[in-house]
Design an enzyme around this catalytic site. Structure first.
Site, short mmCIF file in Angstrom:
data_model
loop_
_atom_site.label_atom_id
_atom_site.label_comp_id
_atom_site.label_asym_id
_atom_site.label_seq_id
_atom_site.Cartn_x
_atom_site.Cartn_y
_atom_site.Cartn_z
CB CYS A 96 17.48 9.84 -15.30
SG CYS A 96 17.54 10.68 -13.71
CB CYS A 127 16.65 20.27 -5.20
SG CYS A 127 15.55 19.31 -4.14
CB CYS A 139 22.00 15.44 -3.18
SG CYS A 139 21.27 15.86 -4.77
CB CYS A 170 19.83 15.33 0.37
SG CYS A 170 18.02 15.21 0.40
N1 SAH Z 1 14.68 14.54 -5.30
C1 SAH Z 1 14.31 13.20 -5.52
C2 SAH Z 1 14.76 12.65 -6.86
C3 SAH Z 1 16.17 12.95 -7.33
S1 SAH Z 1 17.52 12.16 -6.60
C4 SAH Z 1 14.82 12.33 -4.41
O1 SAH Z 1 15.64 12.78 -3.62
O2 SAH Z 1 14.39 11.20 -4.32
C5 SAH Z 1 17.65 10.49 -7.22
C6 SAH Z 1 18.38 9.57 -6.22
O3 SAH Z 1 19.80 9.80 -6.16
C7 SAH Z 1 17.89 9.80 -4.80
O4 SAH Z 1 17.69 8.59 -4.13
C8 SAH Z 1 19.04 10.54 -4.19
O5 SAH Z 1 18.99 10.47 -2.81
C9 SAH Z 1 20.22 9.88 -4.82
N2 SAH Z 1 21.45 10.64 -4.71
C10 SAH Z 1 21.61 11.97 -4.52
N3 SAH Z 1 22.92 12.30 -4.46
C11 SAH Z 1 23.61 11.15 -4.61
C12 SAH Z 1 25.01 10.85 -4.69
N4 SAH Z 1 25.91 11.81 -4.59
N5 SAH Z 1 25.36 9.58 -4.89
C13 SAH Z 1 24.42 8.61 -5.03
N6 SAH Z 1 23.10 8.83 -5.00
C14 SAH Z 1 22.69 10.09 -4.78
FE1 SF4 Z 2 16.77 17.40 -3.68
FE2 SF4 Z 2 19.02 16.01 -4.05
FE3 SF4 Z 2 17.63 15.71 -1.80
FE4 SF4 Z 2 16.64 14.74 -4.10
S1 SF4 Z 2 18.52 14.05 -3.07
S2 SF4 Z 2 15.54 15.92 -2.53
S3 SF4 Z 2 17.39 16.30 -5.56
S4 SF4 Z 2 18.66 17.60 -2.50
#
Ligand code: SAH
Ligand code: SF4
Length: 393
Positions: free
Chosen positions: A130, A137, A144, A141
């Site tokens: 990964c 970023c 995250c 979200c």
């Molecule tokens: N920025 C991109 C890729 C990185 S995140 C994106 O958002 O798709 C990879 C995956 O992990 C995404 O589906 C994201 O939403 C998820 N993710 C982020 N924070 C998380 C958390 N705390 N627990 C589980 N999944 C999470």
């Molecule tokens: Fe960025 Fe995290 Fe949202 Fe992916 S899930 S777009 S890494 S803030």
């Protein structure tokens, strides 16, 4: 309870990339065309360029060689010329943490002193790396950890390819001259699911994947690469056409009201707009199906009604639903759904004809699970002034 809301993009400090010291151009991450131009600019006769690209490429990406002196099928003078102009440089491994379940998390330092993380996840019949596409970023979200990191910079193509090469180093996966070809691949799959939004760094991600997918060298097929995006609609067709890898969408909600809160970029491109863009992806990329990632948040998006709405929304799109039990991080505003709830949700989706695997959290003990990545340098909250100071702005 006041629900967490976030702006579409956070108030970040974008730092420029510092040029490498010593002025040597790093060859890692250049596409074949860029490598050709670089070799010609350094004095390679045009007539020889194609052959030289092939040779240098093989040394770097097939054999994992870092020193021009080791490129024994090149004349000594030519090796010296390469050494004067170029380097073969990878991100520096600061730490490698190994989880009880075998997951390995690399903290990598890149130019400018910034740090990113990459995670290797061994499974029975495959090994997934990964990788990150940005430091931090710009999106926010609300579930995250990466989205809380204020310092952001796009990774170069070399820094993206470099993550794969660093992991190969660590796993001892470069072939050895004279030994029979080992067909078992420790890194059999690559997912762009680490830190950052890959489609906000499109060109570098595309070029890096072209290097990784090249038929000679790292040779990962485009079907073994998955790019995950929060839904940057204008770049989706381009991803199909210019990269052609598998696509995963961080979907996470079945109404705009909830998705606006979880994935704020939904305020820019809402569910209907996103689904429209996705309908064309399998055809454009010639791939079979799209993965919908769905993080299970207790009481937020995990009801039976959500499951049914989800099925309705994605009808007609060849899809697989990846259910991700929420991974907590310090200060995270949500809880993981109960196991029975996740299973009930999965059951509804499965009965509608979709594969609905529940992703086993990996490497939680070393904060390596989905959404837990955040560079160590950023963990201690820093003031903007402090960050600016350190970045030399
Ligand atoms: N920025 C991109 C890729 C990185 S995140 C994106 O958002 O798709 C990879 C995956 O992990 C995404 O589906 C994201 O939403 C998820 N993710 C982020 N924070 C998380 C958390 N705390 N627990 C589980 N999944 C999470
Ligand atoms: Fe960025 Fe995290 Fe949202 Fe992916 S899930 S777009 S890494 S803030």
């Amino acid at each position: 309870m006041t629900e967490p809301t976030s702006p579409v993009t956070q108030d970040v400090l974008t730092v420029p990339r510092k040029l490498p010291e010593g002025g040597k151009l790093n060859l890692v991450g250049l596409t074949r065309a860029e490598l050709r131009d670089a070799l010609i600019a350094a004095g390679t006769p045009e007539k020889q360029a194609k052959m030289r690209v092939g040779q240098v490429w093989q040394w770097i990406y097939h054999w994992g060689v870092r020193d021009f002196a080791a490129m024994t099928n090149l004349a000594k003078d030519y090796r010296a010329l390469l050494d004067r102009h170029f380097e073969i440089a990878l991100p520096e491994v600061v730490t490698c943490q190994v989880s009880l379940d075998g997951t390995r998390k690399y903290l990598l330092r890149i130019a400018g002193g910034h740090e990113v993380e990459a995670v290797y996840i061994p499974e029975e019949n495959r090994g997934t790396l990964c990788i990150s596409s940005q430091v931090g970023c710009t999106l926010t979200c609300s579930f995250c950890h990466t989205g809380t990191q204020k310092l952001v910079r796009n990774l170069t193509a070399g820094e993206i390819v470099g993550q794969v090469m660093v992991a190969r180093d660590d796993l001892g996966e470069w072939p050895k001259p004279g030994e029979p070809k080992d067909e078992t691949r420790l890194i059999s799959n690559v997912v762009l699911m680490g830190m950052g939004e890959p489609l906000y760094n499109f060109e570098n991600v595309r070029n890096a994947m072209q290097v990784v997918m090249d038929g000679e060298g790292l040779t990962l097929s485009r079907r073994r690469i998955t790019l995950s995006t929060s839904g940057i609609v204008p770049e989706i067709a381009r991803t199909a056409e210019e990269i052609g890898c598998l696509l995963a969408i961080s979907f996470h909600a079945t109404t705009d009201e909830v998705r606006d809160k979880l994935v704020p970029v939904n305020k820019k491109w809402n569910i209907a707009t996103l689904l429209d863009a996705l309908r064309d992806y399998p055809r454009l990329s010639n791939s079979e199906r799209i993965t919908f990632e769905y993080v299970m948040l207790k009481g937020v998006n995990d009801s039976d009604e959500d499951a049914r709405r989800l099925i309705k929304l994605i009808r007609g799109i060849p899809a697989k639903i990846n259910l991700i039990p929420f991974n907590e991080w310090p200060g995270s505003p949500y809880q993981r759904s109960d196991w029975e709830r996740i299973e009930a949700f999965a059951d509804i989706v499965y009965k509608a004809g979709y594969a609905a695997p529940i992703r086993t959290p990996r490497g939680e003990d070393i904060m390596a699970a989905c959404g837990q990545l955040k560079s160590a340098t950023e963990r201690a909250r820093k003031s903007k002034a402090q960050i600016a100071d350190e970045a030399g702005l």
